[in-house]
Design an enzyme around this catalytic site. Structure first.
Site: not given
Ligand code: CTP
Length: 406
Positions: A213, A282, A292, A310-312, A332, A346, A350
């Protein structure tokens, strides 16, 4: 924003070829809003002229303790009382030795000796040949100067004017500026450990392509820098970005979300604050081709399947350290619309005490931003400012919210 607005710096030059870098340092101080009073030793004048330093600082240079310009004939007292900091750059081996012995037979060493020690910090940027730097006498002098309360700004390593290669070069002007600005900032995070994630992640689909991104990493790098300025030990876990590592910050480079998680967990396990600024992907391609993916004649595009990353932030926020109140987590939210409502939702999802909202597409790659702080009490906007300034405000807010030690 000027990092040194309202500060008065006495810049001392001693004998060394690095005097040419002192010209740029002087200019950088002035650009950041400081007033700069230059004081030179006789030896410094062998390397650079008073005219150069006067033109850059906009003030006549002082060089003699017998200077009749001062009505009381005491430049060593007057100059040192006015200063917010005395910076000696370059600081020669001989000048270090003179400071150690409290010599006072030229204006600059006399002024250093006469400075109010509890109010006017003395910062030294050594510059010398590598053998001179490594010499036991110099190392002994450096240790003594530190024990006496001077701040040694360190030296660089590399090619030297004498043709040799090693430690002892004066730090570059931009490095000295960053360290001196940091030194002069308040220290509400002294003794704290801070972990920051920053930048995008890159999720490979084959050895040459992947999903990523537009995150530039600027906000996360600014927060890491601000946390270091505030006195914290900082680890910055960075996705693929083109940003200079802030001085004094330990950086771990990663590519994917999984690597970012793996690098973050052991650091967060010892931290007091975790700030998740990274724009973590995500999803990642469900399978990674080892070679390739080729365009087959008439075969059409490949079907892409995704797996969830994974959601860190949530993983760290749900860990034992955060739940027991020893780790303060900040998230954030990069939204495209309805910032307040999305950010509040959010924050709850979180499970973090503080969430910082911003409009993602409007900020990616920019040097400024506007933020919305969202906590249990409600929301508070931080108006448009540079990311560096916002980062300092945010770090001050985090320090204020940290539980005070029992
Ligand atoms: N974050 C993370 N790991 C992920 C996704 C998000 O640690 N896999 C953290 C980001 O660093 C940020 C927060 O979660 O601090 C929110 O990130 P954002 O992309 O806005 O949230 P999402 O949970 O992905 O929600 P959405 O994309 O549905 O808005």
């Amino acid at each position: 924003m000027s990092d040194l607005a309202g500060k008065h710096i006495v810049l001392g030059l001693t004998g060394g070829i690095a005097c040419y870098k002192a010209a740029e340092l002087c200019r950088a101080f002035v650009k950041e809003g400081a007033t700069v009073q230059v004081v030179m030793t006789d030896a410094a004048e062998q390397f650079i002229t008073r005219v150069t330093m006067q033109a850059l600082s906009g003030l006549p240079v002082y060089f003699s303790q017998w200077d009749a310009r001062e009505p009381n004939t005491m430049p060593h007292i007057n100059l040192s009382r006015e200063a917010d900091a005395i910076v000696i750059a370059p600081c020669s081996a001989d000048f270090m030795a003179r400071l150690v012995h409290g010599r006072a037979d030229d204006l600059l060493s006399l002024m250093c000796l006469a400075r109010p020690i509890d109010r006017v910090p003395l910062l030294l940027a050594p510059a010398m040949n590598r053998e001179m730097w490594a010499a036991p006498a110099t190392q002994r002098n450096m240790a003594q100067l530190e024990a006496d309360g001077a701040i040694i700004l360190g030296v660089g390593s590399g090619f030297q004017a004498c043709g040799e290669t090693g430690d002892g070069r004066m730090l570059e002007p931009h490095e000295l500026l960053e360290d001196i600005v940091a030194f002069l900032q308040p220290k509400p995070l002294a003794g704290k450990r801070v972990v920051v994630t920053a930048g995008p992640t890159f999720e490979a689909m084959d050895p040459v392509r992947g999903v990523t991104n537009h995150s530039s990493g600027k906000m996360g790098f600014a927060i890491a820098r601000a946390a270091r300025e505030a006195g914290a030990q900082v680890v910055l876990v960075a996705g693929p970005v083109h940003q200079r590592t802030p001085r004094g910050v330990r950086r771990i480079d990663v590519q994917s979300a999984q690597q970012m998680l793996d690098a973050t967990l052991p650091e967060a396990a010892q931290a007091d604050v975790f700030v998740a600024t990274a724009a973590v992907a995500d999803w990642r391609p469900a399978s990674v081709s080892t070679s390739k993916i080729k365009k087959a004649e008439g075969g059409g595009p490949p079907a892409l399947a995704f797996a969830e990353n994974p959601d860190i932030l949530r993983t760290v926020a749900q860990g034992e350290r955060a739940r027991s109140g020893r780790l303060f987590c900040v998230g954030f939210a990069a939204e495209s619309d309805d910032l307040a409502a999305n950010a509040q939702a959010k924050r709850a999802r979180k499970g973090v005490p503080l969430l910082v909202g911003n409009i993602g597409p409007a900020t990616f790659g920019q040097d400024d931003n506007e933020l919305l702080l969202v906590d249990a009490q409600g929301t508070r906007p931080l108006p448009r400012a540079s990311k560096r300034s916002l980062a300092r405000t945010l770090v001050a807010e985090i320090a204020r919210l940290l539980p005070s030690p029992a």
